[in-house]
Scaffold this motif. Structure first.
Motif, PDB file in Angstrom:
ATOM      1  N   TYR A 348     105.764 -49.676 150.137  1.00  0.00           N
ATOM      2  CA  TYR A 348     105.321 -49.215 149.026  1.00  0.00           C
ATOM      3  C   TYR A 348     104.734 -48.526 148.248  1.00  0.00           C
ATOM      4  O   TYR A 348     105.054 -47.543 148.639  1.00  0.00           O
ATOM      5  N   THR A 349     103.142 -48.567 149.060  1.00  0.00           N
ATOM      6  CA  THR A 349     102.219 -47.996 148.678  1.00  0.00           C
ATOM      7  C   THR A 349     102.306 -46.608 149.726  1.00  0.00           C
ATOM      8  O   THR A 349     102.357 -45.163 148.941  1.00  0.00           O
ATOM      9  N   ASN A 350     102.537 -45.835 150.916  1.00  0.00           N
ATOM     10  CA  ASN A 350     102.743 -45.205 151.344  1.00  0.00           C
ATOM     11  C   ASN A 350     103.827 -44.378 150.931  1.00  0.00           C
ATOM     12  O   ASN A 350     104.696 -43.222 151.390  1.00  0.00           O
ATOM     13  N   SER A 351     104.940 -44.702 150.308  1.00  0.00           N
ATOM     14  CA  SER A 351     105.895 -44.381 149.852  1.00  0.00           C
ATOM     15  C   SER A 351     106.121 -43.410 148.306  1.00  0.00           C
ATOM     16  O   SER A 351     106.506 -43.026 148.272  1.00  0.00           O
ATOM     17  N   ILE A 352     105.140 -43.556 147.974  1.00  0.00           N
ATOM     18  CA  ILE A 352     104.493 -43.134 146.858  1.00  0.00           C
ATOM     19  C   ILE A 352     103.298 -41.757 147.504  1.00  0.00           C
ATOM     20  O   ILE A 352     102.391 -41.054 147.135  1.00  0.00           O
ATOM     21  N   GLY A 353     102.708 -41.972 148.488  1.00  0.00           N
ATOM     22  CA  GLY A 353     102.062 -40.888 149.238  1.00  0.00           C
ATOM     23  C   GLY A 353     100.336 -41.663 149.333  1.00  0.00           C
ATOM     24  O   GLY A 353      99.923 -40.929 149.545  1.00  0.00           O
ATOM     25  N   ILE A 354     100.665 -42.553 148.911  1.00  0.00           N
ATOM     26  CA  ILE A 354      99.105 -43.944 149.834  1.00  0.00           C
ATOM     27  C   ILE A 354      98.996 -44.654 150.829  1.00  0.00           C
ATOM     28  O   ILE A 354      99.951 -44.991 150.864  1.00  0.00           O
ATOM     29  N   ALA A 355      97.821 -44.138 151.241  1.00  0.00           N
ATOM     30  CA  ALA A 355      97.729 -45.332 152.398  1.00  0.00           C
ATOM     31  C   ALA A 355      97.963 -45.891 152.419  1.00  0.00           C
ATOM     32  O   ALA A 355      97.687 -46.526 151.220  1.00  0.00           O
ATOM     33  N   THR A 356      98.163 -47.202 152.870  1.00  0.00           N
ATOM     34  CA  THR A 356      97.722 -48.599 153.049  1.00  0.00           C
ATOM     35  C   THR A 356      96.367 -48.722 152.900  1.00  0.00           C
ATOM     36  O   THR A 356      96.218 -49.898 152.053  1.00  0.00           O
ATOM     37  N   VAL A 357      94.976 -48.094 152.886  1.00  0.00           N
ATOM     38  CA  VAL A 357      93.938 -48.705 152.934  1.00  0.00           C
ATOM     39  C   VAL A 357      93.321 -47.971 152.257  1.00  0.00           C
ATOM     40  O   VAL A 357      92.774 -48.476 151.885  1.00  0.00           O
ATOM     41  N   ASN A 358      93.987 -47.347 151.321  1.00  0.00           N
ATOM     42  CA  ASN A 358      93.720 -46.580 150.236  1.00  0.00           C
ATOM     43  C   ASN A 358      94.188 -46.939 148.622  1.00  0.00           C
ATOM     44  O   ASN A 358      93.427 -46.724 148.326  1.00  0.00           O
ATOM     45  N   ALA A 359      94.887 -48.503 149.419  1.00  0.00           N
ATOM     46  CA  ALA A 359      95.093 -49.217 147.439  1.00  0.00           C
ATOM     47  C   ALA A 359      94.413 -49.342 147.108  1.00  0.00           C
ATOM     48  O   ALA A 359      94.077 -49.736 145.283  1.00  0.00           O
ATOM     49  N   PHE A 360      93.750 -50.204 147.925  1.00  0.00           N
ATOM     50  CA  PHE A 360      92.536 -50.901 146.500  1.00  0.00           C
ATOM     51  C   PHE A 360      91.581 -49.771 145.537  1.00  0.00           C
ATOM     52  O   PHE A 360      91.534 -49.965 144.971  1.00  0.00           O
ATOM     53  N   MET A 361      91.112 -48.522 146.275  1.00  0.00           N
ATOM     54  CA  MET A 361      89.963 -47.636 146.314  1.00  0.00           C
ATOM     55  C   MET A 361      91.115 -47.434 144.977  1.00  0.00           C
ATOM     56  O   MET A 361      90.535 -46.476 144.594  1.00  0.00           O
ATOM     57  N   THR A 362      92.258 -47.088 145.282  1.00  0.00           N
ATOM     58  CA  THR A 362      92.779 -45.851 144.318  1.00  0.00           C
ATOM     59  C   THR A 362      92.701 -47.047 142.965  1.00  0.00           C
ATOM     60  O   THR A 362      92.832 -46.419 141.859  1.00  0.00           O
ATOM     61  N   VAL A 363      92.954 -48.667 143.285  1.00  0.00           N
ATOM     62  CA  VAL A 363      93.494 -49.155 141.542  1.00  0.00           C
ATOM     63  C   VAL A 363      91.818 -49.020 141.185  1.00  0.00           C
ATOM     64  O   VAL A 363      91.309 -49.462 139.723  1.00  0.00           O
ATOM     65  N   PHE A 364      90.676 -48.870 142.210  1.00  0.00           N
ATOM     66  CA  PHE A 364      89.275 -49.594 141.365  1.00  0.00           C
ATOM     67  C   PHE A 364      88.709 -48.310 140.962  1.00  0.00           C
ATOM     68  O   PHE A 364      88.576 -48.475 139.743  1.00  0.00           O
ATOM     69  N   PHE A 365      89.267 -46.864 141.675  1.00  0.00           N
ATOM     70  CA  PHE A 365      89.517 -46.135 140.484  1.00  0.00           C
ATOM     71  C   PHE A 365      89.850 -45.616 138.567  1.00  0.00           C
ATOM     72  O   PHE A 365      89.572 -45.360 137.933  1.00  0.00           O
ATOM     73  N   LEU A 366      90.836 -45.820 139.300  1.00  0.00           N
ATOM     74  CA  LEU A 366      92.128 -46.546 137.715  1.00  0.00           C
ATOM     75  C   LEU A 366      91.123 -47.340 137.066  1.00  0.00           C
ATOM     76  O   LEU A 366      91.104 -47.420 136.084  1.00  0.00           O
ATOM     77  N   ALA A 367      90.997 -48.169 137.608  1.00  0.00           N
ATOM     78  CA  ALA A 367      89.626 -49.474 136.575  1.00  0.00           C
ATOM     79  C   ALA A 367      88.911 -48.433 136.047  1.00  0.00           C
ATOM     80  O   ALA A 367      88.513 -49.158 134.700  1.00  0.00           O
TER      81      ALA A 367
END
Length: 764
Positions: A348-367
């Motif tokens: 799911y995450t790699n389909s939109i260009g986000i690495a699996t291990v980067n998913a939480f940090m992406t959500v963290f920054f968006l929060a």
């Protein structure tokens, strides 16, 4: 077979007919290229081929090299379309072109061109028309070169095919985002003009919950068809995941942070997720790699008669051809590779260009960004209120001062709504980060974010439910006004219903994160949770109106049915690809209908329903003057869903409101005359009477109360004298928040009907 290709073609034409009217040539092209075995004899830098059905031409851009001398190989060509294998042939390379390719020459080929295929190949008749129309085509071709003597694989290349259509569209993302922004604007306006208990803020949270439900379904470890997986990507933004590239500053910063704090997992690929998807899953649908097994004389004969040197060049130049070629580095993906993406969050995450291990940090920054924007807007709003409060404009409109006095609760309520909306993605990706064990800083930040979330949400839930357990009153003195996002959607005695909702949300997050290797268990638990919520709504009826309960039941049934259908996506069931695609399309349609329903509900909450009522009453003013007057006084936004109106019982010195509630209105049943009231003639008001009731009705539709006859009344059926003191509140005002108004207390409306009946009897 029930789910045949013909039925799939009919389903695709019905579901995606609007998208298919766009002007685009029917074409097939390679969407990804990977090695399915470590390359030895053949090295590929770029392998892009496109076929156009309009003129039966091929556009190619290939860069390859043969590096192993003295290699005699047999080629196997394998095509897989939705699990069907229309082509699986082996070709003796030495028998082609007079043995010019045996052994393979040490040759580097770099070229791109557009050529027209010979008509005797009749390629068009071998490709069904649905191949060019169905979104997210699941097809791939595999070319394998094996050594004639040893049988070792010298080269294995896999290319997935696409027709350019997909259910993941930027237009859909912007449309859903626009609906959410519109609902947010309506919610803010109603909470400012009316109160924090308006209906629009409640429906805003319901709308976001629906969007997040669709996105969350794509995170489950199921073998989703590519069509449905792409559909869920349209709602990824509701989870804080926005499409990114490997050159994105945020993603590069996260990569550096991880590698500096102990992270050693791979980053996202620039080619997306298709290259690295597990070959057992869509779009590959293959249990194992297919290697050469036998020669096909018919294929060898047909290919030997084709002179590649005499292929006519197409009139269309390569430069004028649409840029659909992929290119990029070719990855090696085998059964033993560690870079294979499994079902669920990785794909799911790699389909939109986000690495699996980067998913939480992406959500963290968006929060953090969401918190900054929310606090900033609230600060600006307070500044505007403070400035306006010191101007003449505030004296002319007292509502500005009133809003300024309650601005603190207004701001805290909207902060709580932001926390509620962001709770699900924060929980899911926080728990998932704990399973990766990649970066100690990411784990630390996930713990801090979870503590901050619990610090805000749990005390609010405790404050909201405490009054429900103790008194059953939502507006009691112990209930803070800023917790209205949790209390407003429910009846005063049913506010505790938020506890099972929070519990279900936490369980879903835990199951999604920690049961990532057990997709079947995930979907079964989801079905049980939705069944529990549905039964609880039926049994408890937590919402203050019947319409709200019906809407909640509809959304719950939608989730339940869709989760039930997604059981077919479990890998252990091994459902065929075509039935899975059909089921995925049905689930997408059901969710889309729910989105449309919530959009219409948002329009109604914005005032469209009241506008229609106003137009209707204006058109029938001559026949229904009283109804138009009542509707004209209905300005409570919470009256929209139930359709209630506000009535007023006019008296000489006081006015009693019997229908309006600042929470949710309740329409009482048909009134019945009390058994203790007898028909008598009304007498003129006495000078010594302590009540103002009983005056002559000025017009037919005035809701005024008749007083009992005085002592001096000489009517033969006069009851005993009764003296009552008029008050400013209705006898049913204490029951304005009750779901079923008690009939034991006569209402002023009852007295009016009894008195009116008595007058009519006397006149007769």
């Amino acid at each position: 077979m029930f789910f045949s290709v013909a039925r799939l073609r009919l389903l695709a034409s019905l579901l995606f007919a609007p998208a298919l009217v766009a002007s685009r040539d029917d074409s097939l092209f390679t969407s990804s290229v990977t090695y399915c075995a470590p390359p030895e004899s053949l090295l590929i830098e770029q392998f892009d081929i496109a076929y156009f059905a309009k003129n039966q031409s091929i556009v190619f851009n290939i860069s390859a090299a043969s590096v192993d001398p003295n290699t005699n190989v047999v080629a196997n060509l394998f095509l897989n379309v939705y699990g069907i294998q229309p082509i699986n042939v082996s070709i003796d390379i030495c028998s082609l072109f007079g043995g010019a390719l045996c052994p393979l020459p040490l040759y580097t080929f770099n070229g791109s061109d557009s050529i027209s295929l010979p008509k005797n190949l009749n390629i068009q008749s071998k490709i069904p028309g649905i191949t060019y129309a169905i979104p997210d085509l699941e097809a791939y071709a595999q070319l394998t070169l094996t050594d004639v003597k040893s049988g070792d694989v010298k080269a294995c290349v896999q290319t997935t095919l696409s027709n350019g259509w997909s259910t993941h569209q930027f237009a859909v993302e912007w449309t859903t985002a626009g609906i959410a922004i519109f609902a947010l604007a309506v919610a803010i306006w109603q909470s400012i003009v009316h109160s924090d208990l308006a209906l629009a803020p409640i429906r805003l949270i319901d709308l976001m919950a629906l969007f997040q439900t669709i996105a969350l379904s794509g995170l489950l470890s199921l073998n989703f068809p590519s069509l449905y997986r792409s559909y869920t990507l349209n709602f990824a933004w509701t989870l804080g995941l926005f499409a990114a590239s490997t050159t994105s500053p945020i993603q590069q910063s996260i990569n550096r942070m991880r590698h500096l704090t102990g992270g050693d997992l791979s980053n996202a690929s620039s080619n997306g997720a298709i290259d690295f998807v597990n070959r057992k899953l869509s779009p590959y649908n293959s249990a194992s790699f297919v290697l050469a097994d036998a020669l096909a004389p018919s294929a060898r004969l047909s290919l030997s008669n084709i002179d590649l040197a005499n292929f006519p060049v197409s009139n269309t130049s390569v430069d004028s051809t649409p840029r659909i070629l992929v290119g990029g580095d070719v990855a090696t993906v085998t059964q033993d590779s560690s870079n294979v993406l499994q079902a669920g969050i990785p794909i799911y995450t790699n389909s939109i260009g986000i690495a699996t291990v980067n998913a939480f940090m992406t959500v963290f920054f968006l929060a953090l960004i969401l918190a900054t924007i929310t606090l900033g807007l609230l600060a600006v709003g307070y500044g505007v209120c403070f400035v306006l409060g010191r101007t003449k404009f505030a004296r002319r409109y007292p509502g500005i001062g009133q809003f300024r006095s309650r601005y603190s609760s207004f701001a805290r309520a909207w902060c709580l709504r932001a926390v509620i909306v962001s709770s699900l993605p924060v929980l899911v990706f926080t728990f998932y980060q704990w399973t990766l064990k990649d970066s100690w800083l990411s784990v630390l930040l996930s713990v801090l974010l979870l503590v901050a979330l619990a610090t805000i949400l749990l005390p609010a839930a405790f404050s909201a439910t405490r009054t429900s357990f103790l008194k059953g009153e939502r507006d009691g003195p112990n209930t803070p006004e800023w917790v209205t996002p949790l209390t407003a959607p429910y009846r005063p005695s049913r506010v505790y219903y938020i506890l099972p909702l929070i519990l279900v949300m936490v369980v879903k997050a835990l199951v999604t994160a920690f049961a990532r290797a057990h997709g079947t268990a995930q979907i079964i638990i989801f079905v049980l949770l939705e069944s529990f919520l549905f039964l609880s709504i039926i049994a408890v009826k937590p919402h203050p109106t019947r319409g709200a309960d019906v809407l909640a039941c509809y959304l719950c049934v939608t989730r339940l049915v869709c989760n039930g259908l997604m059981i077919a996506f479990a890998e252990s069931l091994a459902v065929k690809p075509i039935p899975r695609v059909a089921i995925g399309a049905i689930v997408a349609v059901i969710f889309s209908v729910a989105v449309v329903v919530m959009f219409l509900n948002t329009l109604i909450n914005a005032g469209l329903w009241r506008l229609l009522i106003f137009v209707f009453t204006c058109c029938h003013r001559g026949r229904s003057v009283g109804h138009a007057t009542l509707v004209g006084h209905s300005n409570d936004p919470s009256c929209v869903e139930k359709g209630a109106v506000i009535t007023a019982c006019e008296k000489d010195s006081a006015t009693v409101a019997t229908g309006g509630s600042r929470y949710f209105p309740h329409r009482p049943g048909n009134p019945s005359p009390p058994s203790t009231v007898s028909c008598s003639q009304s007498s003129p008001p006495s000078a010594t009477s302590s009540t103002t009731l009983g005056e002559t009705l000025p017009r037919r539709w005035s809701f005024q109360h008749s007083r009992p006859p005085s002592v001096s009344t000489n009517a033969p059926y006069s009851p005993a004298p009764t003296h009552r003191t008029s008050t400013a509140s209705s006898p049913i005002s204490g029951q304005r928040h009750s779901r079923n108004i008690s009939s034991s207390v006569p209402t002023p409306l009852d007295e009016h009907f009894v008195h009116d009946r008595c007058i009519r009897t006397t006149m007769v």
